[in-house]
Write a protein that holds these residues in place. Sequence first.
Motif, PDB file in Angstrom:
ATOM      1  N   LEU A  34       3.373   8.618 -17.572  1.00 29.10           N
ATOM      2  CA  LEU A  34       2.912   8.453 -16.196  1.00 29.10           C
ATOM      3  C   LEU A  34       4.038   8.886 -15.274  1.00 29.10           C
ATOM      4  O   LEU A  34       5.161   8.369 -15.359  1.00 29.10           O
ATOM      5  N   ARG A  35       3.735   9.861 -14.401  1.00 30.02           N
ATOM      6  CA  ARG A  35       4.732  10.369 -13.462  1.00 30.02           C
ATOM      7  C   ARG A  35       4.213  10.224 -12.039  1.00 30.02           C
ATOM      8  O   ARG A  35       3.027  10.427 -11.784  1.00 30.02           O
ATOM      9  N   VAL A  36       5.104   9.882 -11.131  1.00 24.06           N
ATOM     10  CA  VAL A  36       4.784   9.799  -9.713  1.00 24.06           C
ATOM     11  C   VAL A  36       5.733  10.733  -8.977  1.00 24.06           C
ATOM     12  O   VAL A  36       6.961  10.567  -9.063  1.00 24.06           O
ATOM     13  N   ASP A  37       5.161  11.733  -8.300  1.00 22.53           N
ATOM     14  CA  ASP A  37       5.956  12.749  -7.600  1.00 22.53           C
ATOM     15  C   ASP A  37       6.983  13.386  -8.530  1.00 22.53           C
ATOM     16  O   ASP A  37       8.136  13.640  -8.150  1.00 22.53           O
ATOM     17  N   GLY A  38       6.567  13.635  -9.775  1.00 24.39           N
ATOM     18  CA  GLY A  38       7.423  14.294 -10.747  1.00 24.39           C
ATOM     19  C   GLY A  38       8.403  13.386 -11.463  1.00 24.39           C
ATOM     20  O   GLY A  38       9.088  13.838 -12.387  1.00 24.39           O
ATOM     21  N   ARG A  39       8.466  12.118 -11.096  1.00 25.66           N
ATOM     22  CA  ARG A  39       9.416  11.180 -11.703  1.00 25.66           C
ATOM     23  C   ARG A  39       8.706  10.310 -12.735  1.00 25.66           C
ATOM     24  O   ARG A  39       7.664   9.736 -12.458  1.00 25.66           O
ATOM     25  N   LEU A  40       9.276  10.229 -13.927  1.00 26.25           N
ATOM     26  CA  LEU A  40       8.681   9.425 -14.993  1.00 26.25           C
ATOM     27  C   LEU A  40       8.815   7.940 -14.653  1.00 26.25           C
ATOM     28  O   LEU A  40       9.922   7.425 -14.476  1.00 26.25           O
TER      29      LEU A  40
ATOM     30  N   PRO B  60       0.823  -1.218   0.000  1.00 25.99           N
ATOM     31  CA  PRO B  60       0.000   0.000   0.000  1.00 25.99           C
ATOM     32  C   PRO B  60       0.852   1.262   0.000  1.00 25.99           C
ATOM     33  O   PRO B  60       2.076   1.186   0.113  1.00 25.99           O
ATOM     34  N   SER B  61       0.182   2.423  -0.097  1.00 28.67           N
ATOM     35  CA  SER B  61       0.858   3.713  -0.055  1.00 28.67           C
ATOM     36  C   SER B  61       0.433   4.428   1.223  1.00 28.67           C
ATOM     37  O   SER B  61      -0.722   4.795   1.376  1.00 28.67           O
ATOM     38  N   THR B  62       1.363   4.607   2.152  1.00 26.41           N
ATOM     39  CA  THR B  62       1.028   5.196   3.452  1.00 26.41           C
ATOM     40  C   THR B  62       1.223   6.706   3.478  1.00 26.41           C
ATOM     41  O   THR B  62       0.977   7.342   4.491  1.00 26.41           O
ATOM     42  N   ARG B  63       1.678   7.279   2.365  1.00 27.37           N
ATOM     43  CA  ARG B  63       1.819   8.738   2.278  1.00 27.37           C
ATOM     44  C   ARG B  63       1.175   9.190   0.972  1.00 27.37           C
ATOM     45  O   ARG B  63       0.959   8.410   0.049  1.00 27.37           O
ATOM     46  N   PHE B  64       0.859  10.475   0.909  1.00 28.96           N
ATOM     47  CA  PHE B  64       0.242  11.004  -0.295  1.00 28.96           C
ATOM     48  C   PHE B  64       1.253  11.036  -1.439  1.00 28.96           C
ATOM     49  O   PHE B  64       2.388  11.483  -1.270  1.00 28.96           O
ATOM     50  N   ALA B  65       0.831  10.527  -2.575  1.00 32.53           N
ATOM     51  CA  ALA B  65       1.652  10.531  -3.778  1.00 32.53           C
ATOM     52  C   ALA B  65       0.947  11.363  -4.845  1.00 32.53           C
ATOM     53  O   ALA B  65      -0.278  11.406  -4.916  1.00 32.53           O
ATOM     54  N   GLU B  66       1.740  12.009  -5.681  1.00 34.62           N
ATOM     55  CA  GLU B  66       1.209  12.805  -6.779  1.00 34.62           C
ATOM     56  C   GLU B  66       1.310  11.983  -8.064  1.00 34.62           C
ATOM     57  O   GLU B  66       2.403  11.741  -8.576  1.00 34.62           O
ATOM     58  N   LEU B  67       0.177  11.557  -8.552  1.00 33.62           N
ATOM     59  CA  LEU B  67       0.118  10.735  -9.760  1.00 33.62           C
ATOM     60  C   LEU B  67      -0.343  11.621 -10.922  1.00 33.62           C
ATOM     61  O   LEU B  67      -1.405  12.236 -10.854  1.00 33.62           O
ATOM     62  N   ARG B  68       0.478  11.672 -11.977  1.00 36.49           N
ATOM     63  CA  ARG B  68       0.118  12.485 -13.140  1.00 36.49           C
ATOM     64  C   ARG B  68       0.142  11.617 -14.394  1.00 36.49           C
ATOM     65  O   ARG B  68       1.099  10.882 -14.641  1.00 36.49           O
ATOM     66  N   PHE B  69      -0.926  11.745 -15.184  1.00 35.92           N
ATOM     67  CA  PHE B  69      -1.064  10.992 -16.413  1.00 35.92           C
ATOM     68  C   PHE B  69      -1.318  11.955 -17.564  1.00 35.92           C
ATOM     69  O   PHE B  69      -2.167  12.843 -17.456  1.00 35.92           O
ATOM     70  N   ASP B  70      -0.560  11.794 -18.662  1.00 31.10           N
ATOM     71  CA  ASP B  70      -0.725  12.642 -19.844  1.00 31.10           C
ATOM     72  C   ASP B  70      -0.814  11.752 -21.078  1.00 31.10           C
ATOM     73  O   ASP B  70       0.045  10.895 -21.300  1.00 31.10           O
ATOM     74  N   TRP B  71      -1.858  11.993 -21.871  1.00 30.51           N
ATOM     75  CA  TRP B  71      -2.051  11.235 -23.118  1.00 30.51           C
ATOM     76  C   TRP B  71      -2.424  12.172 -24.245  1.00 30.51           C
ATOM     77  O   TRP B  71      -3.131  13.163 -24.039  1.00 30.51           O
ATOM     78  N   HIS B  72      -1.939  11.839 -25.451  1.00 26.75           N
ATOM     79  CA  HIS B  72      -2.296  12.604 -26.646  1.00 26.75           C
ATOM     80  C   HIS B  72      -2.666  11.619 -27.739  1.00 26.75           C
ATOM     81  O   HIS B  72      -2.174  10.475 -27.770  1.00 26.75           O
ATOM     82  N   THR B  73      -3.527  12.051 -28.653  1.00 25.91           N
ATOM     83  CA  THR B  73      -3.981  11.164 -29.719  1.00 25.91           C
ATOM     84  C   THR B  73      -2.843  10.699 -30.633  1.00 25.91           C
ATOM     85  O   THR B  73      -3.006   9.747 -31.393  1.00 25.91           O
ATOM     86  N   SER B  74      -1.690  11.349 -30.566  1.00 27.50           N
ATOM     87  CA  SER B  74      -0.510  10.879 -31.302  1.00 27.50           C
ATOM     88  C   SER B  74      -0.022   9.538 -30.769  1.00 27.50           C
ATOM     89  O   SER B  74       0.782   8.861 -31.418  1.00 27.50           O
ATOM     90  N   GLY B  75      -0.520   9.165 -29.573  1.00 28.29           N
ATOM     91  CA  GLY B  75      -0.106   7.914 -28.939  1.00 28.29           C
ATOM     92  C   GLY B  75       0.874   8.104 -27.805  1.00 28.29           C
ATOM     93  O   GLY B  75       1.088   7.185 -27.004  1.00 28.29           O
ATOM     94  N   LYS B  76       1.486   9.268 -27.709  1.00 27.35           N
ATOM     95  CA  LYS B  76       2.477   9.506 -26.647  1.00 27.35           C
ATOM     96  C   LYS B  76       1.766   9.616 -25.293  1.00 27.35           C
ATOM     97  O   LYS B  76       0.845  10.409 -25.131  1.00 27.35           O
ATOM     98  N   THR B  77       2.217   8.808 -24.338  1.00 26.33           N
ATOM     99  CA  THR B  77       1.576   8.704 -23.026  1.00 26.33           C
ATOM    100  C   THR B  77       2.640   8.679 -21.945  1.00 26.33           C
ATOM    101  O   THR B  77       3.642   7.960 -22.068  1.00 26.33           O
TER     102      THR B  77
END
Length: 203
Positions: A136-142, A117-134
């Motif tokens: 996923l970053r966690v706390d700013g790290r790819l 599990p995750s016992t601290r808050f994490a920053e999850l970021r997801f970016d997708w574009h129709t070009s297919g490039k996707t």
Amino acid sequence: MWRDVLLHEFQDHSIRSFQGLPGSLSSGSPALSPAEGTVLIAPGRSLRYVLDTPLVDVIGVSCLVRFKHPGPVDSSSRIIGLGDAFDLRLERLTTFQALVRIRLHGAWHDIGQLPNPSTRFAELRFDWHTSGKTYLRVDGRLVGYHDALSRGSRLTIEDVTFGSPESLPTSSDPRYQLREFFVRALTRRTRWPRRRPADVRRP
């Protein structure tokens, strides 16, 4: 053009103080905890924002969610859904790792991993574009990348949902706490009619 579909920083500890496209929270959406400035998402407790007018021709999505799930992920757990065509979920991978999976138009893609599990808050970021490039970053790290994920797809966003509205309170799905989040969408550029030159006549 990028548009803020829904954005909330919880600065005033009110779940109804947000920015975004015109819409409304569903009647079953939980209240914000004033002590922690978080929303508890659990079986039978989801947060759903329904747009007054669906956003069509979406060719890009950018989502950021700050959350933690102190209980282990033993089954599939939806973190965020955009309409009927997009889901971001966690699934158990090992005792200490959860798999991040994306569904776009019925096709599932494994994109990265999170501690389980995750016992601290994490920053999850997801970016997708129709070009297919996707990305996923966690706390700013790819932590995940795909160069051809649902290339050429377009989405329609009718609502933004955290958790699973259809889950029952007795479900074994894990609980998680939600803090700040934003959802942005890139729509196809509108083509304006060409201007015709003025018909200038000499007297």
